[in-house]
Design a protein around this motif. Structure first.
Motif, mmCIF file in Angstrom:
data_model
loop_
_atom_site.group_PDB
_atom_site.id
_atom_site.type_symbol
_atom_site.label_atom_id
_atom_site.label_comp_id
_atom_site.label_asym_id
_atom_site.label_seq_id
_atom_site.Cartn_x
_atom_site.Cartn_y
_atom_site.Cartn_z
ATOM 1 N N PRO A 102 -14.555 33.897 4.675
ATOM 2 C CA PRO A 102 -13.096 34.021 4.830
ATOM 3 C C PRO A 102 -12.535 33.139 5.940
ATOM 4 C CG PRO A 102 -14.110 36.187 4.573
ATOM 5 C CD PRO A 102 -15.231 35.204 4.776
ATOM 6 N N VAL A 103 -13.283 33.002 7.026
ATOM 7 C CA VAL A 103 -12.823 32.151 8.131
ATOM 8 C C VAL A 103 -12.756 30.695 7.677
ATOM 9 C CG1 VAL A 103 -13.339 31.331 10.454
ATOM 10 C CG2 VAL A 103 -13.745 33.728 9.857
ATOM 11 N N ALA A 104 -13.809 30.236 6.999
ATOM 12 C CA ALA A 104 -13.813 28.858 6.503
ATOM 13 C C ALA A 104 -12.687 28.641 5.501
ATOM 14 C CB ALA A 104 -15.163 28.540 5.865
ATOM 15 N N GLY A 105 -12.465 29.613 4.616
ATOM 16 C CA GLY A 105 -11.390 29.488 3.635
ATOM 17 C C GLY A 105 -10.026 29.434 4.284
ATOM 18 N N TRP A 106 -9.810 30.252 5.331
ATOM 19 C CA TRP A 106 -8.514 30.254 6.003
ATOM 20 C C TRP A 106 -8.251 28.910 6.669
ATOM 21 C CZ3 TRP A 106 -6.111 29.344 10.542
ATOM 22 C CH2 TRP A 106 -4.812 29.840 10.699
ATOM 23 N N PHE A 107 -9.235 28.375 7.379
ATOM 24 C CA PHE A 107 -9.031 27.095 8.052
ATOM 25 C C PHE A 107 -8.866 25.956 7.041
ATOM 26 C CE2 PHE A 107 -10.538 29.257 11.880
ATOM 27 C CZ PHE A 107 -9.677 28.713 12.830
ATOM 28 N N ALA A 108 -9.509 26.095 5.873
ATOM 29 C CA ALA A 108 -9.286 25.090 4.829
ATOM 30 C C ALA A 108 -7.858 25.158 4.323
ATOM 31 C CB ALA A 108 -10.275 25.308 3.686
ATOM 32 N N PHE A 116 -14.794 21.808 8.949
ATOM 33 C CA PHE A 116 -15.681 22.900 8.584
ATOM 34 C C PHE A 116 -16.747 22.486 7.574
ATOM 35 C CE2 PHE A 116 -12.916 25.495 10.983
ATOM 36 C CZ PHE A 116 -13.602 26.671 11.233
ATOM 37 N N VAL A 117 -16.425 21.573 6.676
ATOM 38 C CA VAL A 117 -17.449 21.131 5.715
ATOM 39 C C VAL A 117 -18.519 20.311 6.437
ATOM 40 C CG1 VAL A 117 -17.887 19.889 3.572
ATOM 41 C CG2 VAL A 117 -15.774 21.165 3.844
ATOM 42 N N ARG A 118 -18.109 19.460 7.364
ATOM 43 C CA ARG A 118 -19.101 18.711 8.150
ATOM 44 C C ARG A 118 -19.953 19.656 8.993
ATOM 45 N NH1 ARG A 118 -16.394 14.017 11.459
ATOM 46 N NH2 ARG A 118 -18.552 13.274 11.596
ATOM 47 N N LEU A 119 -19.316 20.658 9.586
ATOM 48 C CA LEU A 119 -20.060 21.651 10.356
ATOM 49 C C LEU A 119 -21.074 22.365 9.467
ATOM 50 C CD1 LEU A 119 -20.463 23.296 12.969
ATOM 51 C CD2 LEU A 119 -18.632 24.814 12.170
ATOM 52 N N GLY A 120 -20.687 22.620 8.228
ATOM 53 C CA GLY A 120 -21.618 23.253 7.302
ATOM 54 C C GLY A 120 -22.879 22.439 7.085
ATOM 55 N N GLY A 121 -22.726 21.122 6.929
ATOM 56 C CA GLY A 121 -23.903 20.272 6.768
ATOM 57 C C GLY A 121 -24.807 20.301 7.987
ATOM 58 N N PHE A 155 -19.075 25.298 1.146
ATOM 59 C CA PHE A 155 -18.374 25.532 -0.119
ATOM 60 C C PHE A 155 -16.961 26.059 0.082
ATOM 61 C CE2 PHE A 155 -17.222 28.049 -3.860
ATOM 62 C CZ PHE A 155 -17.373 27.093 -4.859
ATOM 63 N N SER A 156 -16.813 27.074 0.920
ATOM 64 C CA SER A 156 -15.516 27.740 1.035
ATOM 65 C C SER A 156 -14.466 26.859 1.696
ATOM 66 C CB SER A 156 -15.669 29.051 1.806
ATOM 67 O OG SER A 156 -16.470 29.960 1.080
ATOM 68 N N ALA A 157 -14.880 25.902 2.506
ATOM 69 C CA ALA A 157 -13.916 24.963 3.083
ATOM 70 C C ALA A 157 -13.699 23.758 2.181
ATOM 71 C CB ALA A 157 -14.382 24.492 4.463
ATOM 72 N N ALA A 158 -14.638 23.470 1.300
ATOM 73 C CA ALA A 158 -14.523 22.289 0.445
ATOM 74 C C ALA A 158 -13.613 22.523 -0.758
ATOM 75 C CB ALA A 158 -15.904 21.839 -0.028
#
Length: 443
Positions: A102-108, A116-121, A155-158
């Motif tokens: 949910p946090v990643a989705g909100w910031f996206a 956030f997607v780069r942080l995910g990698g 995924f959730s930010a992408a």
């Protein structure tokens, strides 16, 4: 307003879109300004960022899927743990994922997808390295938490980033296709791990997992597409991170995840304990069934609606779990059970997205889908250790019988889950309209 677009005008418009994307000025398609327009979202400049993001998410989830194949026997063999502990090592990654989505989705939704997607990698790579150097079960658990948070961010930010400039008529198809980056990666990862183990060691798998995380980071860094914040996003608060209407379909989704979680945690251990060669390829069978059904069955969500698809695929999942619950069926039961479970799981995501967006409307779609998907992660979190505990005390057959029961409960809950919010509010009216629109699109 109706507008007929000539071939020359179409080329000019596509060129304008591409030029704006190259200059990073942003482009948002407004269907309220141009309707009944025959221009497809198909320019090369629109496709390239999406392909890079798809590949980045796929690489990250291949890494996670590879660890699922190797981790249970690795933990029990190297550290002498029980199936219960092995289940925890698999499941705890999904706890971190559930809390982070949910946090990643909100910031996206707020226009911060790239970060956030780069942080995910990076987190995925760090988690893979943690598996490689871990000297205890506790260190493995920390590595799993880090990797789980990374997968959530990927995924959730992408997906909101991908959908930001896509025309309304194309959003369903693009979302369904992009979703295969996650589910396809989870399905392909165990196959890759099995291939590596044929000629290498578990350490080789951990090295490849780490490199896949770094590859994901590099691919995202190459994306130059602009980010478009959602105009209707909720405030950053507990209520804003849990959009109204997303929880009920999420619970159905989470319950359906239990069977998949049980397979991840104990299927390989079960087949090894019975000295069946299927231990080397049962997860690959699951993956193949999943991918084929997803490709061929996705139009059913458009034709029947998400709720109807729920019922069909959950029944198939129940039957698959029952096959796995009967040890006397041997290799045939294991293969058929894994395949049926793969068929059942494959269409739950597009079907639940359809139901969820029909209930939540246009407010923070990234957060809504992220919350919905978090319930899936919670289902996996519970399924891992609980299946291991039941297997330790009552046998593997009993553990898969419980999985069949949980899926049956998901079926009953789906019967009482409404596909739209109560009438009377702006949110409910927009949600109902969007739900009808999504049902017409390919998911």
């Amino acid at each position: 307003m109706s507008l007929t677009v000539t071939a020359a005008a179409e080329r000019a418009l596509n060129k304008s879109v591409a030029d704006r994307m190259m200059r990073g000025r942003g482009f948002r398609w407004d269907p309220g300004v141009v309707t009944n327009c025959t221009v497809p979202y198909s320019s090369d400049m629109a496709r390239t960022p999406m392909m890079l993001l798809w590949s980045a998410v796929f690489a990250g989830y291949v890494a996670l899927g590879a660890t699922i194949q190797v981790l249970p026997p690795y933990v029990t063999g190297r550290f002498g743990t029980s199936a219960t502990v092995a289940g925890w090592t698999v499941g705890i990654a999904f706890a971190a994922t559930a809390l982070s989505r949910p946090v990643a989705g909100w910031f996206a939704d707020a226009g911060r997808s790239r970060v956030f997607v780069r942080l995910g990698g990076l987190l995925t790579a760090l988690g893979g390295a943690g598996h490689l150097i871990a000297q205890s079960v506790g260190e493995i658990l920390v590595a799993r938490i880090v990797m789980g948070a990374g997968e959530a961010a990927l995924f959730s930010a992408a997906i909101p980033w991908v959908l930001a400039g896509v025309p309304t008529a194309e959003k369903g198809k693009v979302a369904g296709w992009f979703g295969l980056s996650m589910w396809g990666g989870l399905a392909a990862g165990p196959v890759l791990a099995s291939v590596i183990l044929q000629t290498g060691s578990t350490r080789a798998v951990w090295v490849v997992v780490t490199l896949l995380g770094l590859l994901s980071f590099v691919l995202v860094s190459l994306v130059r597409a602009p980010e478009s914040p959602s105009d209707l996003r909720s405030p950053f608060s507990l209520r804003g991170l849990l959009p109204r209407g997303s929880t009920a379909p999420g619970v159905v989704f989470g319950l359906s995840a239990y069977g998949y979680g049980a397979i991840n945690a104990i299927l390989v251990l079960d087949l090894h304990s019975r000295n069946l060669a299927a231990a080397n390829y049962a997860l690959a069978v699951f993956a193949a069934a999943f991918l084929v059904t997803r490709f061929l069955g996705s139009p059913l969500v458009t034709r029947w609606g998400g709720r109807a698809v729920w019922f069909v695929v959950i029944v198939i999942e129940v039957v698959g779990a029952l096959f796995l619950a009967i040890p006397s069926l041997g290799t045939v039961g294991a293969v058929v059970g894994a395949a049926l479970t793969g068929v059942g799981v494959s269409l739950m995501f597009p079907a639940t997205v359809s139901v969820t967006l029909g209930r939540t409307g246009r407010t923070a779609p990234g957060t809504s889908v992220a919350v919905m998907t978090s319930f899936w992660d919670l289902g996996l979190l519970i399924a891992g250790p609980l299946s291991g505990l039941i297997a330790d005390r009552s046998g593997y057959g009993a553990a898969f019988a419980v999985a069949a029961g949980v899926a049956s409960f998901a079926l009953l809950l789906g019967l009482v889950t409404k596909t739209s919010l109560p009438h009377g509010s702006v949110e409910s009216r927009s949600g109902t309209a969007l739900g009808r629109e999504e049902e017409r699109e390919s998911v």
